[in-house]
Every structure is written in structure tokens, then in C-alpha cells.
Design a protein around this motif. Structure first.
Motif, mmCIF file in Angstrom:
data_model
loop_
_atom_site.group_PDB
_atom_site.id
_atom_site.type_symbol
_atom_site.label_atom_id
_atom_site.label_comp_id
_atom_site.label_asym_id
_atom_site.label_seq_id
_atom_site.Cartn_x
_atom_site.Cartn_y
_atom_site.Cartn_z
ATOM 1 N N ALA A 1 17.280 -29.252 -14.427
ATOM 2 C CA ALA A 1 16.932 -30.263 -15.425
ATOM 3 C C ALA A 1 17.887 -30.248 -16.614
ATOM 4 O O ALA A 1 18.305 -31.296 -17.113
ATOM 5 C CB ALA A 1 15.491 -30.056 -15.894
ATOM 6 N N PHE A 2 18.240 -29.058 -17.105
ATOM 7 C CA PHE A 2 19.104 -28.986 -18.286
ATOM 8 C C PHE A 2 20.471 -29.583 -17.987
ATOM 9 O O PHE A 2 21.009 -30.368 -18.786
ATOM 10 C CB PHE A 2 19.262 -27.541 -18.745
ATOM 11 C CG PHE A 2 20.289 -27.368 -19.836
ATOM 12 C CD1 PHE A 2 20.012 -27.747 -21.136
ATOM 13 C CD2 PHE A 2 21.554 -26.850 -19.550
ATOM 14 C CE1 PHE A 2 20.953 -27.611 -22.137
ATOM 15 C CE2 PHE A 2 22.504 -26.709 -20.540
ATOM 16 C CZ PHE A 2 22.199 -27.090 -21.845
ATOM 17 N N GLU A 3 21.057 -29.246 -16.859
ATOM 18 C CA GLU A 3 22.371 -29.777 -16.518
ATOM 19 C C GLU A 3 22.316 -31.278 -16.300
ATOM 20 O O GLU A 3 23.237 -32.009 -16.674
ATOM 21 C CB GLU A 3 22.914 -29.070 -15.278
ATOM 22 C CG GLU A 3 23.252 -27.605 -15.521
ATOM 23 C CD GLU A 3 23.916 -26.955 -14.334
ATOM 24 O OE1 GLU A 3 24.179 -27.654 -13.322
ATOM 25 O OE2 GLU A 3 24.177 -25.740 -14.398
ATOM 26 N N TYR A 4 21.229 -31.731 -15.695
ATOM 27 C CA TYR A 4 21.066 -33.169 -15.478
ATOM 28 C C TYR A 4 21.004 -33.899 -16.818
ATOM 29 O O TYR A 4 21.661 -34.918 -17.017
ATOM 30 C CB TYR A 4 19.792 -33.407 -14.683
ATOM 31 C CG TYR A 4 19.472 -34.864 -14.400
ATOM 32 C CD1 TYR A 4 20.066 -35.521 -13.336
ATOM 33 C CD2 TYR A 4 18.577 -35.568 -15.191
ATOM 34 C CE1 TYR A 4 19.774 -36.852 -13.051
ATOM 35 C CE2 TYR A 4 18.279 -36.900 -14.923
ATOM 36 C CZ TYR A 4 18.874 -37.525 -13.862
ATOM 37 O OH TYR A 4 18.595 -38.843 -13.597
ATOM 38 N N TRP A 5 20.233 -33.390 -17.739
ATOM 39 C CA TRP A 5 20.077 -34.024 -19.055
ATOM 40 C C TRP A 5 21.366 -33.940 -19.869
ATOM 41 O O TRP A 5 21.757 -34.899 -20.537
ATOM 42 C CB TRP A 5 18.935 -33.362 -19.814
ATOM 43 C CG TRP A 5 18.784 -33.844 -21.218
ATOM 44 C CD1 TRP A 5 18.166 -34.987 -21.637
ATOM 45 C CD2 TRP A 5 19.268 -33.199 -22.414
ATOM 46 N NE1 TRP A 5 18.237 -35.098 -23.014
ATOM 47 C CE2 TRP A 5 18.904 -34.019 -23.507
ATOM 48 C CE3 TRP A 5 19.962 -32.010 -22.651
ATOM 49 C CZ2 TRP A 5 19.227 -33.684 -24.820
ATOM 50 C CZ3 TRP A 5 20.281 -31.684 -23.961
ATOM 51 C CH2 TRP A 5 19.922 -32.514 -25.025
ATOM 52 N N MET A 6 22.045 -32.813 -19.786
ATOM 53 C CA MET A 6 23.206 -32.574 -20.635
ATOM 54 C C MET A 6 24.477 -33.211 -20.080
ATOM 55 O O MET A 6 25.260 -33.805 -20.827
ATOM 56 C CB MET A 6 23.423 -31.063 -20.783
ATOM 57 C CG MET A 6 24.446 -30.676 -21.821
ATOM 58 S SD MET A 6 23.797 -30.823 -23.483
ATOM 59 C CE MET A 6 25.240 -30.339 -24.456
ATOM 60 N N PHE A 7 24.681 -33.115 -18.771
ATOM 61 C CA PHE A 7 25.964 -33.502 -18.198
ATOM 62 C C PHE A 7 25.883 -34.609 -17.147
ATOM 63 O O PHE A 7 26.924 -35.077 -16.681
ATOM 64 C CB PHE A 7 26.651 -32.288 -17.557
ATOM 65 C CG PHE A 7 26.761 -31.097 -18.469
ATOM 66 C CD1 PHE A 7 27.549 -31.146 -19.606
ATOM 67 C CD2 PHE A 7 26.061 -29.933 -18.202
ATOM 68 C CE1 PHE A 7 27.646 -30.055 -20.455
ATOM 69 C CE2 PHE A 7 26.152 -28.829 -19.038
ATOM 70 C CZ PHE A 7 26.947 -28.894 -20.177
ATOM 71 N N GLY A 8 24.691 -35.008 -16.777
ATOM 72 C CA GLY A 8 24.550 -35.958 -15.671
ATOM 73 C C GLY A 8 24.860 -37.389 -16.073
ATOM 74 O O GLY A 8 24.023 -38.059 -16.690
#
Length: 411
Positions: free
Chosen positions: A386-393
Motif C-alpha cells: 500500500a505505501f509504495e502504491y500510494w507514494m510511487f504508483g
């Protein structure tokens, strides 16, 4: 003068918000229910999903390390007198300090993160995604650096010339100039920059080319040509895109996609990209970028009134060439904070383009197969943390896109 600057800054922020709303990306922000995404994930080959996740897991240390190292380097130089001292070593003339000092800092940052970039390339190569040898990798790195040097040098020379000869109104003139530069680069990038990294050749006459041009015409998206990029000389990843504005717009297909995917999947990828062109996503992105660049210049002027910050950086004015390290530190922080917002809006545009592709092809299975191929061949995590999706997706996850292809409504 600062009152005018604050007023202009506020108006630009409102204009950026208006551009985001008028782009129409927000209606496409809803994603399929989680149950449908879970079903899409379960339908993917378990072994390939595991391999893709292992690949992404191995890349994380180099990716996060490079990001943190770059940010730390910018903050150390910009929020201490060290950056000003380094720039001060680049001569006494104001223009020499501004240009050479800025290039020195950029070069030091590149050297600092180069080992991590090499580590990343070694992982990509070990998983078979990279087709380059180390010499070709080095050439690509050098090309990227030289393009960056040229653009940075021009921007720095223009900025410090402006602040010297228009000390009262540089923020207004600079804001307009930055906006124009963004628009010019958006128009010229496909013609001047893309050919530096790839060779583009017209797609030979074939049923596929005829179908792609006809699809573009049927959907009201005029394109100049269909080009094939020689992506295989550096990667096995597959992709296609539509680039350019107006007379420079063209469909670009990776040669790897032509080798890996059947014609119907190529059409599905291009249909998605035509959706971006149909909804003027490049135009809206350029408008938002131009307004953001103008706001950045004015924000820099306003920041120059914050005396404690200038003292921390060891300078007396934001227009002092020795303050370039401080400017880079501010830009690094702004980029980190604004990245998730930009990605949020980008995901909305991507979902809308997916809807356009579904409406264009009306072929759910081919669209789902294409999304599966893009994720698995490119070794992307189909359902990232979730964090990577929100931050970098910048795109919806593969399971979202597969689920939408199977259950989404036609336009």
C-alpha cells in the motif's frame, strides 16, 4: 513587490487546482472492488507472480537508498554553508559561479548515487530484463547526464542573467519564462530528446499498422505516424505510447511488444494510449507543469525573504549564485511532497485511458491478457504494498486493471 508576488502565487495555485479538475481525471479514480482484484491475482501464474515480487524486493534497497542518499545530499549541502562554499570555489564571476557551481553540485550528486544505479542494473540484468552490457549501460548513463547538463546549464544561465539585470521583477519574468520553457519542452521532447536514447523507424505497411491508424482515426485521435522503438537493445520490457502534441504526435510501439504479444494485444495497448491523447492528458499535464513551474519561481522569490533559512545556508540572498545548493534542497523537498499528489492524479488518468481502451476494443479477454502480459513480462508486482502504491504508483496496480477489463462498463 512581495504583495504582488503573493497574489500571483495564490492565483497560480488556484489555476493548478482548476487545471486538475478540468482535466476530468477525477471521475476515473474509483478502483474495482477488492474481491475482484483478489480474483484477478488468483488467476495469474503463481510462479511468475513470486518471481516478480522477488525482483521488486531485491530492487527496493537500491531504489530507497538512492532516493534517501540524494535527499540527504541535497539537504546537507543546501541547509548548511557547505554548498555555498563549494559553489564559491567555481570562480568569482557571477555567471561562472551560477552555472559551474550548479553543474558541480549536480555532478557530485550523480557520482554519489552511481554505485546504487549500477547495483540496480546488475539486478535487472540477473533477472533477464536488461539486454545491455556494461558498456552500453555506461553510454546510456552518460547520455542522460549530458542531456541533464545542457538543460541545467541553460536554465541556470537564464536565471542568473535575469536576476542580475531585472533585480525587482525577475520573479515575474522568470515565472513566465519557466512556463514557456515547460510548454516548449513538451512539444520538442519527442523530436529532440527521445531520439538520443532510442532509434525510431516507421512501422512497415502491414495489417497491424493499418489497423492502428484506422483505430486512431475512428476514435478521433489524429496521429502523424506509427513508429517502432528499438527498445530491445536495452530491455526485454514491453510497452507502447503516444507522444507529442499536434504535428509531433505519433504512436510508438516497442519492438519487444511486437515480438512478445499478438496483434490484438498490441492494439489494446495502443487503444489505451490513444485514450490519453483523446482526453488531452499530455496537454493538461503540460498546462499543470507550466503553472507549477511558474509557481515554483515565485515561491522561490518568496522564500528568499526567510532570513533564518538564508543564514543557515550561509548566504544573504536567494539570488546569490552560492544559494544554488539551497534552491536544490528546496526542490528536492518539494518533489518528495508533491510526488504522491501527482501520482494520485496520474492514476485517475490511467483508469480513464483503460476505460477508453475497453470501449474501443470491446474485447475484455484481450485487454485482461494484455494487462497480465505487461505486468509479468516487465516483472511488476501485480499487487504492490500500500505505501509504495500510494507514494510511487503512477498507474493502477495490475490486479486493478485486469479486474476492470473483466468487469468494467463500456463508455
Amino acid at each position: 513587490m512581495r504583495t504582488y508576488a503573493w497574489l500571483a502565487f495564490g492565483l497560480l495555485l488556484l489555476a493548478i487546482g482548476a487545471a486538475a479538475l478540468l482535466s476530468g481525471a477525477f471521475p476515473g479514480l474509483e478502483s474495482p472492488p477488492r474481491a475482484e482484484q483478489a480474483a484477478a491475482l488468483a488467476g495469474l501464474p503463481e510462479g511468475q507472480v513470486t518471481r516478480a515480487r522477488e525482483f521488486r524486493s531485491e530492487l527496493r534497497p537500491s531504489g530507497y537508498g538512492s532516493m534517501l542518499l540524494s535527499l540527504g545530499f541535497a539537504l546537507v549541502l543546501g541547509l548548511t554553508p557547505l554548498g555555498a562554499r563549494l559553489v564559491g570555489l567555481c570562480g568569482t564571476h557571477w555567471l561562472m559561479r551560477g552555472v559551474l557551481g550548479g553543474l558541480l553540485l549536480v555532478t557530485l550528486g550523480q557520482i554519489l548515487t552511481l554505485p546504487l544505479a549500477a547495483w540496480r542494473e546488475s539486478i535487472v540484468r540477473r533477472y533477464g530484463l536488461s539486454t545491455r552490457d556494461w558498456a552500453a549501460w555506461g553510454v546510456d548513463v552518460l547520455k542522460g547526464y549530458l542531456v541533464g547538463v545542457v538543460l541545467t546549464a541553460v536554465a541556470l544561465a537564464a536565471f542568473y542573467t535575469l536576476v542580475r539585470y531585472a533585480p525587482r521583477w525577475w520573479w515575474a519574468i522568470g515565472a513566465a519564462g519557466a512556463a514557456v520553457l515547460v510548454m516548449v519542452m513538451s512539444f520538442a521532447f519527442p523530436v529532440l530528446i527521445e531520439p538520443v536514447f532510442n532509434k525510431f523507424t516507421p512501422m512497415p505497411d502491414s495489417p497491424l499498422r493499418t489497423e492502428l491508424m484506422a483505430m486512431a482515426a475512428d476514435r478521433g485521435v489524429p496521429v502523424k505516424n506509427v513508429l517502432v522503438a528499438d527498445a530491445s537493445r536495452r530491455t526485454r520490457a514491453v510497452n507502447a505510447y503516444v507522444s507529442g502534441i499536434g504535428p509531433t504526435r505519433r504512436i510508438v510501439v516497442y519492438d519487444t511488444l511486437l515480438k512478445e504479444a499478438p496483434g490484438k494485444e498490441v492494439e489494446a495497448v495502443v487503444a489505451h494510449e490513444l485514450g490519453h491523447a483523446k482526453h488531452n492528458d499530455v496537454v493538461w499535464g503540460t498546462v499543470a507543469g507550466a503553472l507549477g513551474a511558474a509557481a515554483g519561481v515565485i515561491g522561490l522569490y518568496l522564500l528568499g525573504g526567510w532570513t533564518p533559512l538564508l543564514r543557515r545556508a550561509g548566504v544573504e540572498s536567494i539570488t546569490d549564485p552560492r544559494a544554488i545548493a539551497l534552491i536544490m534542497a528546496v526542490a528536492a523537498i518539494a518533489g518528495l511532497l508533491l510526488g504522491p499528489v501527482q501520482n494520485f492524479l496520474s492514476r485517475g488518468m490511467e483508469r480513464r485511458a483503460d476505460a477508453f481502451a475497453l470501449s474501443t476494443t470491446r474485447d475484455r479477454e484481450t485487454l485482461a491478457a494484455m494487462q497480465s502480459r505487461l505486468a509479468l513480462v516487465n516483472l511488476g508486482d501485480p499487487d504492490p504494498p500500500a505505501f509504495e502504491y500510494w507514494m510511487f504508483g503512477s498507474h493502477p496496480s495490475a490486479v486493478e486493471r485486469i479486474a476492470y477489463a473483466r468487469t468494467g462498463r463500456f463508455e
